[in-house]
Every structure is written in C-alpha cells, then in structure tokens.
Design an enzyme around this catalytic site. Sequence first.
Site, PDB file in Angstrom:
ATOM      1  CG  ASN A  13       3.012   9.680  33.751  1.00  0.00           C
ATOM      2  OD1 ASN A  13       2.371   8.683  34.017  1.00  0.00           O
ATOM      3  ND2 ASN A  13       4.185   9.612  33.158  1.00  0.00           N
TER       4      ASN A  13
ATOM      5  CB  SER B  74      -0.431   8.729  35.744  1.00  0.00           C
ATOM      6  OG  SER B  74      -0.596   8.051  36.963  1.00  0.00           O
ATOM      7  CB  CYS B  75       2.748   5.052  33.552  1.00  0.00           C
ATOM      8  SG  CYS B  75       2.951   3.461  32.817  1.00  0.00           S
ATOM      9  CG  ASP B  76       2.501   6.798  40.226  1.00  0.00           C
ATOM     10  OD1 ASP B  76       3.719   6.923  40.364  1.00  0.00           O
ATOM     11  OD2 ASP B  76       1.708   6.742  41.186  1.00  0.00           O
TER      12      ASP B  76
END
Length: 390
Positions: free
Chosen positions: A361, A322-324
């Site tokens: 996401n 994920s972009c987290d």
Amino acid sequence: MQNHFKLSEAAVQFLAQKYGTPLLVLSTEQVRQNYQFLTEHLPGVNVYYAVKANPDERLIDELVQLGSFFDVASDGEMLALAAKGIAGDRMVYANPIKTANGLQVANKVGVHKFTYDSESEIYKMAKAVPGGSVLLRVRVDNPKAHVDLNKKFGCSTDEALRLLFLAREQGLDVAGLCFHVGSQSKSATPYLEAIAGCRMLFDQAAQAGLDLRILDIGGGFPIPEIDDDFDCEAMLREISTALQEYFPNTEIWCEPGRFICGTTVNLITRVIGTQQRNSQQWYFLDEGLYGTFSGVIFDHWDFELESFKSGKKIPATFAGPSCDSLDIMFRDKMTPPLNVDDLILVPICGAYTSASATVFNGFAKAPRVVWEDVAAELDETAATVLPDAV
Ligand code: PLP
C-alpha cells in the site's frame, strides 16, 4: 523478569521528534549482551545466528565482531553476508529444502555446510555441491513450542540411518545431526529428549561404520517476556549438562534467532486516528500488520504496547495505517485512553518483525536508528533501562 533494552519516555519523545515515526531503535549493546549470555551459559557451543529472525546490518556487524557464525536459509542471505566480507565457512545453509539458485550461490561464496532431511535433497546436493558437509535434520515433537517447526521439517528416527548412509554413498561428507525443538521453547525438556535421541543415532551410526562429529541443537531459545518468572539460566544449564554428559567429544552448534535479536529493538509508533465502532474503541497506528507488526501473523506474537499514559484501562482495537481490512493487530487490548499523536513504545520488537515487513500500500518499512549512535544526543533525563543481563 530479566532486564532488557527499553527506551524511557523522554527518549521516545526525543527520537520521535528528531527522526519521525514509525521508528525502529536497535541497541547493539543488547546484541552483545544476548550473545554473551548464551555463550557463557552454553560453554563450548558455536553460535550460528539465524539471520532470518532479523537481518539488520548493524546487528550482523556486531555479531561478526563477537565471533558468531551464521545460519542462512536462502541465496539472498548468503549474498548479503558475503557482501559484508563474511566468509562462506562461517555459514551453514540450514534450509532442509534448497533452491537451485541457493546451491549455486553457496558454491560461489564458499558455503560448504548444509542440512537436509530427505532423499531428494541428497541427490541435489551431491550434484550441486559435491563433497559438501551435511547434517541430517531429525524431527523433535514439541507441541508446546510457540511455533512448532517440526510439522514441516525433520526426518523420523526410523529413516535417519538410511538417509545418512545414502548421503555418504553419494559422496557427501556426512558430518552429523541437527534438530530444532520449535521456536520460543521455555522448557529444557524437548532439548534433553532430542539430545538423548541423537546420542542413540550417533551410536547406531558408529556401530554401522559411520562416525559423526557434529551435533547442531538448533534455535528455539526464548525471548524473556514481561512478568515472566521463567529462568533462562536454569534452562541453559540443563541443556549444557546434558551436552557434556551425552556428547563430551562432539562439536556442538546452536542456531538461535529470536533469543539474540528479540530484545534488541524498540519500535516507536504513533496514534494517527481514533474511532468508536460498535461501541468498541479503535486506535489507528502509523505502523501495522504489513510492517513491523507482521510478527502478529507470521510469528503469532502478542506485542506489549507502552503508551506512558495513566487512566482507567479500556479494551481497544489497534489497526495499522493501510487501507486494508486485514490490517488489524490487536483486539480487546487493554490500554489507557489514547489521543491522536500519542506515541507508543513497543519494547520487544526485534525478532520476526522488520524481517517480514512489506511495503504494501506504499507504506515504507520503518527506518532504524542505532541507540548507541544517537544516545549522546539526549540529555541524562532521557536515559534508557539498559540491561545488566538479558
Ligand atoms: N534454525 C532454523 C533451521 C530455523 O528454521 C529457525 C527458525 O525458523 C531458527 C534456527 C531460529 O529459530 P529461533 O528464532 O526460534 O531461535
């Protein structure tokens, strides 16, 4: 170390190619072996599988065939089991604090066994499920447990009699006591102390005119870990001996979660990115903290990663897709150097993993195949290590 379901490298390659990654692989044979191990070593004890640990349908189907009962904690778990045709009297609603919706569903699907640990719960149950059979959950102190559930649940011994008699006054069928020593407990001692403590409470209740008939010793039985010289048989033997000594004529239940499902699932995940950051190696996988590795956070679990690669091990950070920035599973995890597209096997991945995965996401939950359904597609070289015992 005890054997458990672990895919071979050839099986990992084959399954990843055929079904893609990330992929969960469940062994129903391992479910059967874990269940039978427990029932053989705790003879006469009714198993209520804690559905929260892994509600996989095929796992539940296998347990239904084996004759298991079920510990459910929500309306959703009761409805899911009822939809499979599992009768309400095979379930205990073992959440000490129940929702209004949960009690309504319990009525609807015929669940009539409950646990509680507080006065307010007695009034709720007396109104919503009058005459229901109830077990009082008592607190067990076990700071050594991997997850100490007794910080949140369980009444003190001092409160127990009052709560038992109040429940009876309110028209409930006061059936017994329950406890949970905490999850992944590798010692019989907290069980033995709790069993002895419950004996005292049973006797005090009887002297005051209340005969209890059920003792539920909860879950907490551990997943065997790698390089572990822990002797599970010896631990269960001690518990069984204590039960026979203290409770020879009482109906005994247990509520195992992780012990039943932990070793039944392998995860296959893939390296999708590599990066050097602050002189530390990073690997990005296609499964992360918001997915199957949610157990890193919720279950404080450190997963074994098997890359089938050789080479001098280096410390690396493993992150999810994920972009987290929270999505980091492991830091300083020793691993042979890896490349994009390398496959990684996570062998003990069945407890508190997919159960708490999210679709954050836009990443779908990892799909699952059943090993016994797909094994025939592989040639002999891809055979797995299948266990003789847990
Ligand atoms: N029973 C109850 C009431 C629980 O809360 C839990 C876990 O949280 C379990 C059983 C299963 O515990 P374990 O997975 O440690 O066996």
